[in-house]
Design an enzyme around this catalytic site. Structure first.
Site, PDB file in Angstrom:
ATOM      1  N   GLU A 179     -10.510  -2.763   4.478  1.00 37.74           N
ATOM      2  CA  GLU A 179      -9.202  -2.186   4.792  1.00 37.74           C
ATOM      3  C   GLU A 179      -9.078  -0.810   4.159  1.00 37.74           C
ATOM      4  O   GLU A 179      -9.818  -0.472   3.240  1.00 37.74           O
ATOM      5  CB  GLU A 179      -8.072  -3.066   4.227  1.00 37.74           C
ATOM      6  CG  GLU A 179      -8.076  -4.499   4.742  1.00 37.74           C
ATOM      7  CD  GLU A 179      -6.881  -5.315   4.227  1.00 37.74           C
ATOM      8  OE1 GLU A 179      -6.210  -5.940   5.055  1.00 37.74           O
ATOM      9  OE2 GLU A 179      -6.632  -5.337   3.007  1.00 37.74           O
TER      10      GLU A 179
ATOM     11  N   ASP B 117       0.785  -1.246   0.000  1.00 35.13           N
ATOM     12  CA  ASP B 117       0.000   0.000   0.000  1.00 35.13           C
ATOM     13  C   ASP B 117       0.817   1.297   0.000  1.00 35.13           C
ATOM     14  O   ASP B 117       1.791   1.417   0.763  1.00 35.13           O
ATOM     15  CB  ASP B 117      -0.856   0.102   1.276  1.00 35.13           C
ATOM     16  CG  ASP B 117      -1.628  -1.131   1.609  1.00 35.13           C
ATOM     17  OD1 ASP B 117      -1.553  -2.116   0.870  1.00 35.13           O
ATOM     18  OD2 ASP B 117      -2.313  -1.111   2.644  1.00 35.13           O
TER      19      ASP B 117
END
Ligand code: FRU
Length: 461
Positions: A189, A16
């Site tokens: 998430e 990420d």
């Protein structure tokens, strides 16, 4: 396989994007990074900076794995008025401490007073602990009308996000929950929340990613459009809106401290096969930065994503053609490359299917096509090259009715990636592809009739 205008680490694993923030003329990109290997492990925040969002300079790690705590995903803000006492214009990172010796995730702070070059962990960590094993990915922003910092953070297993408020970034007060809603097949998430104008009114977008169980089965992002009143996020529409119709756009995060634009980028990957992508010594790439806005279609407000105009600086040699009809043909163009930008407008006429072939080699072919009867735009990467995992390959489609028979596509090809902006970014496909070496040819095609290319421009980048 290394992209030339997408961020990749010099070596080893990334996932990420984290802490995207603009400060003093620099864009900061932090990211989940294992400095010691090309699979997840020893996770902390890697760091790179850029002045144009395209060329990145990698810096030493900002928040390495230390004392049994991995620095998982989170965000960064510029504390202009020194609300935290760390210093005026301190860069403050708010991230998830993933404790490796107990089943616990808590929210931590770290700060920098030298433009992100060195970082101090806050002595009063954690700043938020609700005694949960899975509680992560805080995105913090300043909310002007309620005059406070807001944190949105995920409860993955509950398929919920929570909102907290703070005056100083150090102590947080619970405000509200949102969810479950939309797609709940996978864990939730990496939430993000931001304001976007449309037609003189201001709306709020809540984005949250779905791990395992998104559109094509693996990782993917969804969003809701509504209002945030300083306490809760409210929306009339709880249906699922997917962010991207390809397989490789996860954990998108928007920049903070940008005045006029809302720009985000994502990890161009999918947890289903991220640990097996055939690249070395690096593994993982970020998507292009995209500028966000809203538009309205027959079912309501939607999110539009467009490539940032800064990318035009990369344009080199160009091939253009106008008002060109092709009928039942595949025609190779007199320009080739592994890094290309293509801007094309088709007038559908009567062809039953038409489109582009890219990254064409002896054994590789990737199709971006439109099927007139089913009104479907699709990307077919079943012949695109290496298939290194059973979940990797596929043909992905989405319904996209044409206005006056015209289809506009804006395509970026970069070594191992393909990003297709359909229309003016009303739909996007983000796909990894791993063609054989020298698969550089490009084609236009029409089957079952003729199509007119009203305009075509292909740049080598
Ligand atoms: C999303 C994610 C986050 C977590 C990070 C760990 O891809 O699972 O929820 O913070 O990656 O690297």
């Amino acid at each position: 396989m290394r992209p030339t205008f997408h961020f990749t680490p010099q070596k080893n694993w990334i996932n990420d994007p984290n802490g995207l923030v603009f400060l003093a003329g620099e864009y900061h990109l932090f990211y989940q990074h294992n400095p010691l290997g090309d699979t997840p492990g020893n996770i902390g925040w890697g760091h790179a900076v850029s002045t144009d969002l395209i060329t990145w300079t990698e810096l030493p790690m900002a928040l390495p794995y230390t004392n049994g705590i991995m620095a998982f995903s989170g965000s960064a803000v510029v504390d202009t008025h020194n609300s935290s006492g760390f210093g005026a214009d301190a860069l403050v990172a708010i991230y998830t401490a993933h404790h490796t010796t107990r089943a616990l995730q808590t929210q931590h702070l770290a700060f920098s007073t030298d433009l992100g070059r060195s970082w101090t962990l806050f002595e009063g960590n954690p700043v938020l602990d609700i005694k949960k094993t899975d509680f992560r990915d805080p995105k913090v922003f300043w909310h002007t009308s309620s005059h406070q910092w807001i944190m949105v953070v995920a409860l993955p297993n509950e398929r919920m996000v929570q909102f907290y408020g703070s005056s100083n970034l150090k102590s947080w007060r619970f405000l509200s929950d949102f969810g479950p809603a939309g797609s709940v097949d996978g864990i939730w998430e990496v939430p993000d929340v931001f304001e976007l104008p449309f037609d003189g009114t201001s709306y709020w977008v809540l984005k949250v990613d779905v791990g395992f169980g998104a559109l094509h089965g693996g990782s993917g992002g969804q969003y809701f459009i509504g209002h945030f009143d300083g306490q809760r996020f409210l929306t009339d529409s709880l249906e699922t809106n997917w962010l991207d119709f390809g397989k490789d756009f996860y954990a998108a995060l928007s920049f903070s401290n940008l005045e006029k634009r809302r720009i985000w980028l994502a990890w161009m990957n999918n947890w289903q096969y991220a640990q097996a992508t055939p690249t070395t010594p690096w593994r993982g790439a970020m998507s292009l930065p995209r500028e966000l806005s809203l538009f309205r279609d027959s079912s309501g407000l939607r999110l539009r994503q467009q490539p940032i105009p800064e990318l035009e600086q990369r344009r080199g040699e160009v091939y253009t053609r106008h008002n060109w009809s092709i009928e039942n043909q595949h025609l190779e163009l007199p320009i080739r490359g592994e890094q290309l930008e293509i801007l094309v407008e088709f007038d559908a006429l009567k062809a039953s299917e038409f489109g582009l072939g890219v990254r064409i080699g002896v054994d590789s072919y990737t199709t971006i096509g439109y099927h007139l009867n089913s009104k479907q735009i699709f990307v077919d990467k079943t012949q695109s090259g290496a298939v290194f995992h059973p979940d990797f390959s596929g043909r992905h489609e989405a319904v996209f009715p044409l206005e006056q028979g015209v289809l506009r596509l804006h395509v970026f090809v970069d070594s191992c990636s393909l990003e297709v902006f359909v229309g003016s970014g009303e739909l996007v496909f983000t796909e990894l592809i791993f063609p054989e070496p020298n698969a550089e040819a490009i084609e236009v095609y029409a089957v079952g009739g003729s199509v007119e290319l009203k305009s075509l421009a292909v740049w080598r980048l």
